[in-house]
Design a protein around this motif. Structure first.
Motif, PDB file in Angstrom:
ATOM      1  N   GLU A  14      16.756 -51.920   0.851  1.00 37.71           N
ATOM      2  CA  GLU A  14      16.198 -50.361   0.537  1.00 37.71           C
ATOM      3  C   GLU A  14      15.427 -50.469  -0.531  1.00 37.71           C
ATOM      4  OE1 GLU A  14      17.749 -45.654   0.501  1.00 37.71           O
ATOM      5  OE2 GLU A  14      19.180 -47.432   0.913  1.00 37.71           O
ATOM      6  N   GLU A  15      16.311 -51.325  -1.576  1.00 37.00           N
ATOM      7  CA  GLU A  15      15.691 -51.366  -2.837  1.00 37.00           C
ATOM      8  C   GLU A  15      14.455 -52.398  -2.944  1.00 37.00           C
ATOM      9  OE1 GLU A  15      16.087 -49.596  -5.585  1.00 37.00           O
ATOM     10  OE2 GLU A  15      17.951 -48.562  -4.619  1.00 37.00           O
ATOM     11  N   SER A  19       7.085 -49.025  -0.502  1.00 41.52           N
ATOM     12  CA  SER A  19       6.995 -47.664   0.144  1.00 41.52           C
ATOM     13  C   SER A  19       5.697 -47.574   0.914  1.00 41.52           C
ATOM     14  CB  SER A  19       7.010 -46.533  -0.947  1.00 41.52           C
ATOM     15  OG  SER A  19       6.132 -46.948  -1.829  1.00 41.52           O
ATOM     16  N   HIS A  35       5.761 -48.267 -10.914  1.00 39.16           N
ATOM     17  CA  HIS A  35       6.091 -48.711  -9.497  1.00 39.16           C
ATOM     18  C   HIS A  35       5.599 -49.738  -8.957  1.00 39.16           C
ATOM     19  CE1 HIS A  35       6.110 -43.885  -9.733  1.00 39.16           C
ATOM     20  NE2 HIS A  35       7.433 -44.272  -9.526  1.00 39.16           N
ATOM     21  N   LEU A 170      21.035 -47.789  -9.022  1.00 41.17           N
ATOM     22  CA  LEU A 170      19.724 -47.822  -8.441  1.00 41.17           C
ATOM     23  C   LEU A 170      19.296 -46.542  -7.478  1.00 41.17           C
ATOM     24  CD1 LEU A 170      19.211 -51.646  -7.756  1.00 41.17           C
ATOM     25  CD2 LEU A 170      18.285 -50.201  -9.767  1.00 41.17           C
ATOM     26  N   ARG A 171      20.490 -46.370  -6.748  1.00 41.30           N
ATOM     27  CA  ARG A 171      20.191 -45.089  -5.657  1.00 41.30           C
ATOM     28  C   ARG A 171      19.975 -43.968  -6.699  1.00 41.30           C
ATOM     29  NH1 ARG A 171      23.963 -47.979  -2.442  1.00 41.30           N
ATOM     30  NH2 ARG A 171      25.669 -46.745  -3.278  1.00 41.30           N
ATOM     31  N   ARG A 174      16.667 -43.697  -8.134  1.00 41.04           N
ATOM     32  CA  ARG A 174      15.896 -43.391  -7.188  1.00 41.04           C
ATOM     33  C   ARG A 174      15.748 -41.895  -7.034  1.00 41.04           C
ATOM     34  NH1 ARG A 174      17.194 -46.875  -3.631  1.00 41.04           N
ATOM     35  NH2 ARG A 174      18.156 -45.618  -2.444  1.00 41.04           N
ATOM     36  N   GLU A 175      17.081 -41.355  -6.848  1.00 43.96           N
ATOM     37  CA  GLU A 175      17.153 -39.865  -6.525  1.00 43.96           C
ATOM     38  C   GLU A 175      16.540 -39.282  -7.907  1.00 43.96           C
ATOM     39  OE1 GLU A 175      17.851 -38.238  -4.166  1.00 43.96           O
ATOM     40  OE2 GLU A 175      17.928 -40.121  -2.831  1.00 43.96           O
ATOM     41  N   GLU A 177      14.086 -40.129 -10.041  1.00 39.32           N
ATOM     42  CA  GLU A 177      12.870 -40.109  -9.760  1.00 39.32           C
ATOM     43  C   GLU A 177      12.349 -39.256  -8.848  1.00 39.32           C
ATOM     44  OE1 GLU A 177       9.384 -43.681  -9.426  1.00 39.32           O
ATOM     45  OE2 GLU A 177      11.483 -44.158  -8.849  1.00 39.32           O
ATOM     46  N   LYS A 178      12.840 -39.255  -7.537  1.00 42.66           N
ATOM     47  CA  LYS A 178      12.465 -38.302  -6.718  1.00 42.66           C
ATOM     48  C   LYS A 178      12.516 -36.810  -7.296  1.00 42.66           C
ATOM     49  CE  LYS A 178      13.460 -36.649  -2.064  1.00 42.66           C
ATOM     50  NZ  LYS A 178      14.586 -36.924  -0.829  1.00 42.66           N
TER      51      LYS A 178
END
Length: 492
Positions: A14-15, A19, A35, A170-171, A174-175, A177-178
């Protein structure tokens, strides 16, 4: 390393997934915004005409190097991790498909590893045992695996737990950043909405002004048309009488005599009338409002969560949120009382000074009538007069306690009594006014009427704030030299 558990493998994948193509990165390239995407075909397909590229995630415009997307920096760490994950997946598949091979000695490929050297902590074959491990303590490979397997497995488990914590972090990133991307979009939408509303209001105001202009013009044209029709009626009556009489005059004297009475009456009526005078019209003239450029609003950065700040009560000697009191200037502190905002009885990009009572209700606004442009510091003297320094107008404005304008002094220049981008102001016990003449790199003293008295200091770089200490010393902060100076005996 053995194949990672499915959960770790999935998190790794996933990492390490692009995308755009949703596959493991292939020659990953890092944009300036941070990115990462595959070089080919992902980034190559995104490049528009003229080499323009916009990040698919952050929507930021990316300036490409002369080599194009190929010249963007590589992410070697991500590339190595992707390659390792591919190899791991390939080895895992081969292990399932092929029977387990016999372990061979790396030094003697024809020999099978049969024993484990405890001293060297490696498995060896019989030939290695005879050549280099003859006097070492040995055991069987099976027993060594049983003895050391639990230790190795414990280290593997510990390493995987550490990896899991990193992957969890990292998750979280990611959240985060979202969430930031969503908040950025909301902020942009709010800015666009505010702009559209302002444009709508301006458009409505424009239409209203044009309608008023058209109505005024129609009224004036109606006046002119009414006068034109009145004069044309006069002309028509005179022309008809004169033309008829002239025609009968040419035909004979008998017919001519019959028109004499009529023509005499018509001409007599107009003989006594005054000549037409120019009509009085009132054309509309547009007078633009001399106001600052409209401000949509402000983008503020939210502070990180912290312990709640205690409110600072408003004192009689100073105004909360201001830049000084009658002893000198203080820059805003984190603990403060604020009021205002955008709207009625509130503040919006103020270019003057607003006076509020103790509960924050707007009382009056001063400064706009005098053309105040950039008020920077404010102080109150011993008599309650309000003094404001204006950087852009290079002067100091003075108002009484009720906000009535008294006088101003200064003016752009470097001569005695002139100022250049003044900042901090304060008053001493005698009522003299001390100004940090920042643009001229000096500190000036004026009397209470704004008359120049003397130069206090002329060797400073960028004096910013001034204050009178309790013992009468003058304290000056110099932002250019990053220091504070204290002056004794500055009174006249």
């Amino acid at each position: 390393m053995a194949a990672a558990p499915s959960s770790l493998g999935e998190h790794f994948r996933e990492e390490l997934t692009c995308s755009i193509c949703l596959e493991l990165f292939t020659r990953p390239k890092v944009l300036r915004c941070g990115h990462t995407f595959c070089l080919s075909p992902c980034l190559e397909n995104l490049v528009g005409r003229g080499g323009a590229l916009k990040c698919p995630i952050g929507r930021q415009q990316v300036r490409l190097p002369p080599q194009g997307v190929a010249g963007l920096p590589d992410s070697h760490i991500i590339a190595n991790m992707c390659e390792r994950l591919r190899q791991q997946t390939s080895l895992s598949g081969e292990t399932r498909e092929q029977p387990q091979s016999v372990n061979r000695c790396s030094f003697h490929p024809s020999e099978v590893l049969k024993v484990y050297c405890k001293q060297c902590q490696i498995p060896v074959c019989e030939q290695c045992l005879e050549e280099a491990h003859d006097d070492h303590r040995i055991t069987t490979i099976k027993k060594a695996a049983q003895e050391r397997g639990s230790t190795i497995q414990a280290l593997i488990n510990e390493g995987k737990n550490i990896m899991e914590s990193y992957l969890s972090f990292l998750r979280i990133l990611r959240e985060e950043e979202k969430t930031l991307n969503e908040q950025k979009q909301q902020t942009d939408n709010s800015i666009i909405q505010a702009y559209n509303q302002m444009v709508l209001k301006l458009t409505e105001r424009k239409d209203h002004l044009l309608s008023e202009s058209q109505q005024s013009h129609s009224d004036n044209i109606e006046i002119i048309q009414t006068e034109r029709n009145r004069v044309l009626a006069y002309l028509n009556e005179l022309f008809a009488a004169c033309d008829r009489a002239e025609q009968e005059l040419q035909q004979g004297w008998v017919e001519f005599l019959s028109q004499h009475t009529t023509l005499t009456g018509v001409v007599g009526r107009y003989r006594g009338k005054a000549a037409p005078t120019p009509v009085q019209t009132q054309p509309a003239v547009f007078q633009p409002t001399d106001t600052p450029v409209p401000v949509l609003g402000h983008v503020t950065v939210q502070s990180l969560p912290s312990a709640p700040n205690l409110a600072v009560p408003v004192s009689r000697n100073g105004a909360a949120g201001g830049r000084g009191h009658h002893h000198g200037n203080q820059r805003p502190q984190p603990q403060k009382v604020t009021f205002g905002g955008s709207g009625t009885e509130q503040l919006k990009f103020p270019c003057g000074i607003s006076v509020s009572d103790e509960d924050g209700t707007l009382v009056r606004t001063v400064g706009q009538q005098q053309g105040m442009m950039h008020p920077w510091y404010i102080t109150v003297d011993g008599e309650g007069n309000i003094l404001v320094s204006d950087q852009n107008n290079h002067c100091v404005y003075v108002y009484n306690t009720g906000g009535r304008f008294l006088f101003q002094f200064g003016g752009h220049g470097s001569g005695e009594g002139q100022l250049k981008r003044p900042q901090g102001i304060c008053t001493d016990r005698a009522g003299n006014i001390i100004v940090a003449d920042s643009g001229n790199s000096r500190v000036e003293m004026f009397d209470k009427t704004g008359q120049f008295l003397k130069h206090i200091a002329t060797d400073m770089k960028k004096p910013q704030a001034v204050a009178i200490a309790t013992q009468g010393q003058l304290v000056v902060s110099d932002s250019g030299e990053h220091r504070v100076s204290i002056f004794q005996n500055v009174l006249i």
